[in-house]
Design an enzyme around this catalytic site. Structure first.
Site, PDB file in Angstrom:
ATOM      1  CG  ASP A   8       2.358  -7.016   5.402  1.00 46.97           C
ATOM      2  OD1 ASP A   8       1.751  -5.998   5.031  1.00 46.97           O
ATOM      3  OD2 ASP A   8       3.321  -7.508   4.766  1.00 46.97           O
ATOM      4  NE  ARG A   9      -2.604  -7.244  -0.458  1.00 48.00           N
ATOM      5  CZ  ARG A   9      -2.950  -6.371  -1.372  1.00 48.00           C
ATOM      6  NH1 ARG A   9      -4.138  -5.818  -1.362  1.00 48.00           N
ATOM      7  NH2 ARG A   9      -2.095  -6.022  -2.314  1.00 48.00           N
ATOM      8  CG  ASP A  10       1.020  -6.926  -0.941  1.00 49.05           C
ATOM      9  OD1 ASP A  10       0.089  -7.652  -1.329  1.00 49.05           O
ATOM     10  OD2 ASP A  10       1.036  -5.690  -1.118  1.00 49.05           O
ATOM     11  CB  THR A  54      -2.181  -4.228   3.476  1.00 53.42           C
ATOM     12  OG1 THR A  54      -1.362  -4.190   2.312  1.00 53.42           O
ATOM     13  CG2 THR A  54      -3.603  -3.827   3.118  1.00 53.42           C
ATOM     14  CG  ASN A  55       2.187   0.335   4.628  1.00 55.38           C
ATOM     15  OD1 ASN A  55       1.363   0.686   5.460  1.00 55.38           O
ATOM     16  ND2 ASN A  55       3.485   0.289   4.894  1.00 55.38           N
ATOM     17  CD  GLN A  56      -2.192  -2.503  -0.883  1.00 54.89           C
ATOM     18  OE1 GLN A  56      -2.158  -2.427  -2.101  1.00 54.89           O
ATOM     19  NE2 GLN A  56      -1.557  -3.467  -0.211  1.00 54.89           N
ATOM     20  CG  HIS A  95      -2.079   8.358   3.081  1.00 53.17           C
ATOM     21  ND1 HIS A  95      -2.490   7.708   4.231  1.00 53.17           N
ATOM     22  CD2 HIS A  95      -3.039   9.270   2.784  1.00 53.17           C
ATOM     23  CE1 HIS A  95      -3.643   8.223   4.624  1.00 53.17           C
ATOM     24  NE2 HIS A  95      -4.006   9.158   3.762  1.00 53.17           N
ATOM     25  CB  CYS A 103      -2.809   5.053   8.513  1.00 52.57           C
ATOM     26  SG  CYS A 103      -2.809   5.917   6.937  1.00 52.57           S
ATOM     27  NE  ARG A 104       4.337   3.847   3.091  1.00 54.30           N
ATOM     28  CZ  ARG A 104       3.816   3.089   2.133  1.00 54.30           C
ATOM     29  NH1 ARG A 104       2.525   3.111   1.927  1.00 54.30           N
ATOM     30  NH2 ARG A 104       4.577   2.326   1.379  1.00 54.30           N
ATOM     31  CG  ASP A 130       6.659  -9.485   4.014  1.00 50.27           C
ATOM     32  OD1 ASP A 130       5.898  -8.564   4.430  1.00 50.27           O
ATOM     33  OD2 ASP A 130       6.984  -9.606   2.828  1.00 50.27           O
TER      34      ASP A 130
END
Length: 175
Positions: A8-10, A54-56, A95, A103-104, A130
């Site tokens: 995951d990114r954030d 990553t969810n954006q 989305h 995808c989310r 996280d």
């Protein structure tokens, strides 16, 4: 088929919801977490491909554009490469959080798409995140999972930071 690490990114690689930055909507708001770049380098040097999922939702909500996100990711990969890490590919869900896409995260779509594109065996791979939605996405894709943080989790392993998660990640990849 290869083993891989999905991050995951954030909150795993970079700061989010801190005194310095709330959300990363442009490159100047990207601050790596302590030891994150070195952790990616250690995973890379151990021979495992690294991917980011990553969810954006900020894109769907109009807070940022996909072009701006590409610039954020270019800065991120550059910062990781400076320490010897390599990201093979980045998948993101643009989305809105309530859009109901596949995808989310916690849906496994991004992991499945990357696995198909890059010949990754998901059951031999590890998803690191996280939030419990990251763990759920990893499990739904068939991956082993590592939770970053100190909350309750259903992950296979847990660590306070990505830097401290490298050993459990490598261990899960070997099992």
């Amino acid at each position: 088929m290869k083993k891989a690490v999905f991050l995951d990114r954030d909150g795993v690689l970079n700061e989010v919801l801190t005194s310095r930055v709330k959300f990363v909507n442009h490159p100047g708001q990207l601050f790596l977490l302590e030891g994150a770049a070195e952790a990616v380098a250690e995973i890379t040097n151990a021979g495992y491909p690294v991917f980011i999922v990553t969810n954006q939702g900020g894109i769907g909500l109009g807070f940022m554009t996909e072009e701006k996100l590409r610039k954020v990711h270019k800065r991120l990969t550059s910062m990781l490469e400076q320490k010897g890490g390599k990201v093979i590919d980045i998948a993101y869900c643009p989305h809105k959080p309530t859009q109901g896409c596949t995808c989310r995260k916690p849906e496994p779509g991004m992991l499945i798409d990357l696995a198909e594109k890059h010949g990754i065996n998901l059951s031999d791979s590890v998803m690191v995140g996280d939030h419990e939605r990251d763990v759920e996405a990893g499990k739904a894709a068939g991956c082993k999972t590592v939770f970053i943080g100190d909350g309750e989790t259903k992950a296979d392993a847990k660590a306070p930071s990505l830097a401290e998660a490298v050993k459990p990640i490598i261990s899960l990849l070997g099992s």
